[in-house]
Design a protein around this motif. Structure first.
Motif, short mmCIF file in Angstrom:
data_model
loop_
_atom_site.label_atom_id
_atom_site.label_comp_id
_atom_site.label_asym_id
_atom_site.label_seq_id
_atom_site.Cartn_x
_atom_site.Cartn_y
_atom_site.Cartn_z
N GLN A 283 0.85 -1.17 0.00
CA GLN A 283 0.00 0.00 0.00
C GLN A 283 0.89 1.22 0.00
N SER A 284 0.38 2.29 -0.56
CA SER A 284 1.15 3.52 -0.51
C SER A 284 0.93 4.18 0.86
N CYS A 285 1.75 3.76 1.83
CA CYS A 285 1.67 4.39 3.17
C CYS A 285 3.07 4.46 3.76
N GLY A 286 4.04 4.82 2.93
CA GLY A 286 5.43 4.88 3.37
C GLY A 286 5.74 6.17 4.11
N SER A 287 7.03 6.44 4.30
CA SER A 287 7.40 7.54 5.20
C SER A 287 7.16 8.93 4.60
N VAL A 288 6.93 9.04 3.29
CA VAL A 288 6.59 10.38 2.77
C VAL A 288 5.27 10.83 3.37
N PHE A 289 4.45 9.85 3.79
CA PHE A 289 3.17 10.22 4.38
C PHE A 289 3.36 10.76 5.80
N LEU A 290 4.45 10.32 6.46
CA LEU A 290 4.81 10.93 7.75
C LEU A 290 5.22 12.38 7.51
N ASP A 291 6.01 12.57 6.43
CA ASP A 291 6.49 13.93 6.14
C ASP A 291 5.31 14.87 5.88
N ARG A 292 4.32 14.36 5.13
CA ARG A 292 3.16 15.20 4.83
C ARG A 292 2.43 15.61 6.10
N ARG A 293 2.31 14.65 7.04
CA ARG A 293 1.61 14.94 8.30
C ARG A 293 2.42 15.92 9.13
N MET A 294 3.74 15.79 9.10
CA MET A 294 4.61 16.69 9.85
C MET A 294 4.47 18.12 9.32
N ARG A 295 4.46 18.23 8.00
CA ARG A 295 4.32 19.54 7.36
C ARG A 295 3.01 20.21 7.81
N LYS A 296 1.95 19.41 7.82
CA LYS A 296 0.64 19.92 8.28
C LYS A 296 0.72 20.43 9.71
N LEU A 297 1.41 19.64 10.56
CA LEU A 297 1.53 20.01 11.97
C LEU A 297 2.28 21.34 12.11
N LEU A 298 3.37 21.49 11.34
CA LEU A 298 4.13 22.75 11.41
C LEU A 298 3.29 23.92 10.91
N LYS A 299 2.54 23.70 9.84
CA LYS A 299 1.70 24.78 9.30
C LYS A 299 0.64 25.18 10.32
N LYS A 300 0.11 24.15 11.03
CA LYS A 300 -0.92 24.41 12.04
C LYS A 300 -0.32 25.26 13.17
N LYS A 301 0.89 24.88 13.60
CA LYS A 301 1.53 25.60 14.69
C LYS A 301 1.82 27.06 14.32
N PHE A 302 2.28 27.25 13.09
CA PHE A 302 2.69 28.61 12.71
C PHE A 302 1.61 29.33 11.90
N LYS A 303 0.35 28.91 12.07
CA LYS A 303 -0.67 29.44 11.14
C LYS A 303 -0.80 30.95 11.20
N GLU A 304 -0.58 31.55 12.40
CA GLU A 304 -0.74 33.02 12.44
C GLU A 304 0.46 33.75 11.81
N TYR A 305 1.55 33.02 11.56
CA TYR A 305 2.73 33.67 10.98
C TYR A 305 2.93 33.30 9.51
N LEU A 306 2.03 32.46 8.97
CA LEU A 306 2.29 31.86 7.65
C LEU A 306 2.73 32.86 6.59
N SER A 307 2.11 34.05 6.60
CA SER A 307 2.41 35.01 5.53
C SER A 307 3.86 35.47 5.56
N SER A 308 4.47 35.50 6.75
CA SER A 308 5.83 36.03 6.83
C SER A 308 6.94 34.98 6.75
N ILE A 309 6.58 33.70 6.90
CA ILE A 309 7.64 32.67 6.90
C ILE A 309 7.97 32.24 5.48
#
Length: 549
Positions: free
Chosen positions: A240-266
């Motif tokens: 199944q396509s559930c390798g570690s790139v899917f961890l990376d995608r989830r991590m990216r989401k988590l970082l975006k969620k954390k920095f959501k109020e700063y997104l425009s400047s980062i």
């Protein structure tokens, strides 16, 4: 032309991966496998593979950089409208491909893979020539390329086309000069070599869980010691396509969620730097217990470097073990555990499970597999250098292609025939009334291979036909992955795999229009389909065109 070992004293294994590609080689004489660990622009990174990346300037279809250099190139200001092609191997998984956008710059998937393999191969040949391989000409190299277990025959054929286009072998070389092998099968060969210390015996079964960047493939093999040590596939591989790139995608989401109020400047590059920390440091060693830290890159442009709400303190971002487990690791690991459970039920009992592949080296995955299955499976193990298991196994396969004796087909295979019409069962519009008055049913699926029934490596289905001289004949092969045996070639789930053209040789003393008997031999026990025709005692290869949907 004989295909003896003398022709190919050097065996080169290539593991073309979704995120990274690796290579290893051996000489037939001593069988010691050597990894290629030096790659261009590696900057002291010790990872033994090189990224599967292609760089195209602007909207050109000419690749100018590959691997690490492609990543570097993309960070230059001049690369503004350029293309960094990544994870394109997923285009060969037909389940995912239909949802992917077309490739950029008018590229086809064969071109993208061939561009990469050509540059990759040139580097590999250079490395080989520095060593003892300088005594051999390149025509003496045999290649073993790995492919996911779940790929269709068409996807495997696309890979072969790309390898030829890339110049690994010539179009008219013996087809066995390039061998495809499934990734978990290659990993199994490596683990079997390495598992002498684990005392696996005749009749024991072990599972390979090959968790890579894009896919997780599982397969169970049984050790057969009747004639030397051989392997028999005992469950049909499943992936199944559930390798570690899917961890990376989830991590990216988590970082975006954390920095959501700063997104425009980062800037995007700052996110990439944080992601690199995750990929290189956090992902492999995360154990599910300890909190993890990322020091923020200087380019973040944040007003303040403190924000307790998101775990930001003096420029250090704290990611708690709990949020990493819940948001990033667990959803992907759960899928892997389900796949293992599924195979365990099918296999009945297992002596060992080996975790291999880049994601296979994740501590967290190991802990979870151990906790979940340790009591039911004697041994849960990660072999040494498990990210190289597949490529090393590919070399073992090239040295001894007959080590896997039995495989389990993933499809029903058959051809279109007419058989006796059954009233009340067959649709009236399939009824054919022959000149001799016999009533036949058209479009019947005549089974050559039964799905999920073990096939011997030399399994050959031979059917007799005739053709009118001097015409070539074609035969269409169909496949289905349905539970039930399909009745018609038009039934749901049945698809056309390929058309085989059987060339009519020049025969002496045969009149035009005369009937010539021929038999078609199909080999289904190997990794790729092979079809031959026997006409008057001589064997001829066939040409095959794969159906495009």
């Amino acid at each position: 032309m004989s295909n003896s070992d003398i022709e190919y004293p050097v065996v080169v294994g290539i593991d073309f991966g979704t995120t990274y590609t690796g290579c290893a080689y051996a000489f037939i004489q001593n069988e010691e496998v050597v990894d290629i660990v030096r790659w261009p622009k590696q900057n002291n990174n010790v990872y033994p593979k090189t990224p599967t990346l292609n760089f195209y300037q602007g909207n050109s279809s000419q690749m100018t950089q590959w691997g690490n250099a492609a990543r570097v190139e993309m960070q230059r200001p001049t690369a503004r409208n350029s293309v960094l092609l990544k994870q394109y191997k997923l285009y060969l998984d037909e389940n995912i491909a239909k949802d992917l956008p077309p490739l950029p710059n008018g590229l086809t998937i064969v071109e993208a893979i061939a561009d990469y393999l050509k540059a990759f191969h040139e580097h590999v040949v250079g490395e080989l020539k520095k060593g003892f391989a300088r005594n051999y000409g390149q025509h003496q190299f045999r290649y073993c390329l790995t492919v996911p277990a779940m790929w269709s025959d068409r996807a495997k054929n696309t890979m072969r086309d790309a390898a030829i286009k890339a110049g690994l072998i010539g179009e008219f070389d013996h087809r066995d000069r390039l061998m495809l092998i499934s990734e978990p099968e290659a990993a199994a060969l490596y683990c079997e070599k390495k598992c002498e210390q684990f005392n696996l015996r005749h009749g024991d079964k072990f599972m390979i869980c090959d968790a890579g960047g894009g896919t997780v493939d599982l397969i169970v093999f049984e050790i057969d010691e009747h004639s030397g040590r051989k392997l028999k596939e005992s469950t049909k591989g499943h992936g199944q396509s559930c390798g570690s790139v899917f961890l990376d995608r989830r991590m990216r989401k988590l970082l975006k969620k954390k920095f959501k109020e700063y997104l425009s400047s980062i800037p995007a590059s700052a996110f990439e730097t944080m992601m690199d920390t995750f990929v290189d440091l956090i992902k492999p060693q995360f154990d599910g217990i300890e909190d993890q830290f990322i020091s923020l890159p200087a380019s973040m442009n944040l007003g303040s470097l403190n924000n307790a709400a998101i775990g930001l303190e003096e420029g250090m971002l704290c990611l708690t073990a709990n949020e990493l487990r819940t948001d990033v690791f667990e959803p992907v690991v759960k899928e892997v555990l389900n796949l293992i459970e599924d195979q365990l039920v099918k296999a009945g009992s297992l002596q060992a499970v080996f975790l291999v592949g880049g994601f296979g080296s994740s501590n967290y995955l190991f802990e979870r597999v151990q906790n979940e299955f340790g009591s039911r499976i004697g041994l849960v193990a990660v072999p040494p250098r498990c990210e190289l298991a597949v490529v090393r196994g590919a070399v073992y396969f090239g040295l001894n292609p007959r080590i896997v004796t039995t495989r389990i087909p993933r499809y029903w295979y058959g051809i279109d025939t007419t058989t006796t019409f059954e009233e009340g069962v067959d649709p009236p519009n399939y009824k054919i009334i022959r000149a001799d008055g016999s009533i036949r049913c058209d479009n019947r699926f005549s089974v050559y291979v039964t799905r999920e029934h073990p096939l011997d490596i030399d399994n050959c289905v031979s059917k007799d036909f005739f053709a009118y001289y001097p015409h070539h004949t074609t035969c269409t092969l169909y496949a289905a992955d349905t539970e039930e045996r399909p009745r018609y070639t038009t039934s749901p789930g049945v698809r056309k795999v390929a058309n085989f053209t059987i060339p009519m040789p020049a025969l002496t003393g045969v009149m035009e229009g005369e009937k010539v008997d021929l038999s078609i031999k199909m080999y289904f026990g190997e990794v790729e389909l092979r079809v031959e025709a026997v006409i008057r005692g001589k064997t001829y290869g066939t040409t095959c065109t794969f159906d495009t949907d």
